[in-house]
Structure formats: structure tokens, C-alpha cells
Design a protein around this motif. Structure first.
Motif, short mmCIF file in Angstrom:
data_model
loop_
_atom_site.label_atom_id
_atom_site.label_comp_id
_atom_site.label_asym_id
_atom_site.label_seq_id
_atom_site.Cartn_x
_atom_site.Cartn_y
_atom_site.Cartn_z
N ARG A 243 0.84 -1.21 0.00
CA ARG A 243 0.00 0.00 0.00
C ARG A 243 0.87 1.26 0.00
O ARG A 243 0.54 2.24 -0.66
CB ARG A 243 -0.97 -0.02 1.18
N LYS A 244 1.97 1.24 0.73
CA LYS A 244 2.87 2.39 0.74
C LYS A 244 3.55 2.57 -0.62
O LYS A 244 3.69 3.68 -1.11
CB LYS A 244 3.93 2.23 1.84
N ILE A 245 3.98 1.47 -1.20
CA ILE A 245 4.71 1.53 -2.47
C ILE A 245 3.82 2.04 -3.60
O ILE A 245 4.25 2.83 -4.43
CB ILE A 245 5.30 0.14 -2.82
N TYR A 246 2.58 1.59 -3.61
CA TYR A 246 1.68 1.93 -4.72
C TYR A 246 0.67 3.02 -4.37
O TYR A 246 -0.28 3.24 -5.10
CB TYR A 246 0.95 0.67 -5.20
N LYS A 247 0.89 3.73 -3.26
CA LYS A 247 -0.06 4.78 -2.88
C LYS A 247 -0.13 5.84 -3.98
O LYS A 247 0.82 6.05 -4.75
CB LYS A 247 0.31 5.40 -1.54
N ASN A 248 -1.26 6.46 -4.06
CA ASN A 248 -1.51 7.50 -5.06
C ASN A 248 -1.30 6.99 -6.49
O ASN A 248 -0.87 7.74 -7.36
CB ASN A 248 -0.64 8.74 -4.80
N ALA B 102 13.72 0.61 -10.27
CA ALA B 102 12.92 1.59 -9.52
C ALA B 102 11.99 0.89 -8.54
O ALA B 102 11.81 1.34 -7.40
CB ALA B 102 12.13 2.47 -10.49
N LEU B 103 11.39 -0.22 -8.97
CA LEU B 103 10.52 -0.98 -8.08
C LEU B 103 11.32 -1.58 -6.93
O LEU B 103 10.90 -1.51 -5.78
CB LEU B 103 9.79 -2.08 -8.86
N LYS B 104 12.48 -2.15 -7.23
CA LYS B 104 13.33 -2.72 -6.18
C LYS B 104 13.71 -1.65 -5.15
O LYS B 104 13.68 -1.90 -3.94
CB LYS B 104 14.59 -3.33 -6.78
N THR B 105 14.03 -0.48 -5.62
CA THR B 105 14.39 0.62 -4.72
C THR B 105 13.20 1.00 -3.84
O THR B 105 13.36 1.21 -2.63
CB THR B 105 14.89 1.84 -5.52
N ALA B 106 12.03 1.08 -4.44
CA ALA B 106 10.83 1.43 -3.67
C ALA B 106 10.53 0.38 -2.60
O ALA B 106 10.15 0.71 -1.47
CB ALA B 106 9.63 1.60 -4.60
#
Length: 137
Positions: A94-99, A108-112
């Protein structure tokens, strides 16, 4: 795939794994990530929990874990909603994909994911662990 470990006092292990996982790769992950943690924990009372995925319950994995004297928390099959790491993963997602967050590269996904892991509030981990005890009664 992400491998992570945490305890009541916070995050203790994290790795992003590449490729399809199987028993030999899972054993390699345990050797490279769990066992160094176990050495730091020493003789303190701790248990390892994983889900009942085939790579976790294979004879090779069981033999490896037994050879390292790791105590595995017994866990009923098909109960991901009771598993603390699954709840933590949901919070992280939920934090990674918020908004409506979108990622245009794997890096970029790995970093997030890594940022979300290391920025988890200790209370989230503690609540997730404590929920195991309240559900077991």
C-alpha cells in the motif's frame, strides 16, 4: 521475490532475489541471509517462520534447516492472513503503490520496496507479531 526477516525489535534481514525460486535457491538464501543472522542472535530464543510453499517444505530444505539446528515455527497450511510477514507485505504494498504509483523499471521498483522495508515503523512489526498470540487463543 523478496526475502525478509524481522523480530519484535525491528527488521533484521532483507534480500531481493532474482529469478524463479526452487529448493536449492531457497537453501542458498537461507545460507546467505538467515544463517549470518542466526550467528548474531546466538543462543537466544528465536524461531524461524516460513509459509508452507513447496520450496520451504521440501526434504532438502528440511534437512538443511535441521542440520543448522534452526527451530521452525509450526504453521497451519493455507493461512497467509495469519502470517505476520504477509500482513507487513500488504502494508508495504500500500505504501509503495499509494496514489497510483507506477514503476517503469525493475530497479525503480526494487528501490521502492527497499525504502518501504527500511522505513517500516517498529510498531507495525510489533503489532504483526503480537497478532499471532491473540489469534492463537
Amino acid at each position: 521475490m523478496v526475502w525478509s526477516a524481522f523480530g519484535f525489535n525491528g527488521q533484521v534481514g532483507f534480500a531481493i532475489l532474482d529469478g524463479q525460486q526452487n529448493s536449492p535457491k531457497y537453501i542458498e538464501t537461507l545460507e546467505n541471509h538467515l544463517m549470518p543472522l542466526a550467528e548474531n542472535i546466538g543462543g537466544r530464543n528465536w524461531q524461524y517462520q516460513h509459509v508452507n510453499a513447496l520450496i520451504h517444505t521440501s526434504n532438502a530444505t528440511k534437512n538443511y534447516i535441521n542440520s543448522k539446528s534452526v527451530t521452525v515455527l509450526e504453521w497451519p497450511p493455507m493461512t497467509p492472513d495469519l502470517n505476520p510477514i504477509e500482513n507487513v507485505s500488504g502494508i508495504m504494498s500500500r505504501k509503495i503503490y499509494k496514489n497510483g504509483g507506477q514503476f517503469y523499471s525493475v530497479n525503480a521498483l526494487k528501490t521502492a520496496i527497499e525504502i518501504a522495508w527500511y522505513n517500516l515503523e517498529p510498531e507495525i512489526l510489533q503489532t504483526s507479531i503480537m497478532s499471532m498470540y491473540t489469534m492463537s487463543y
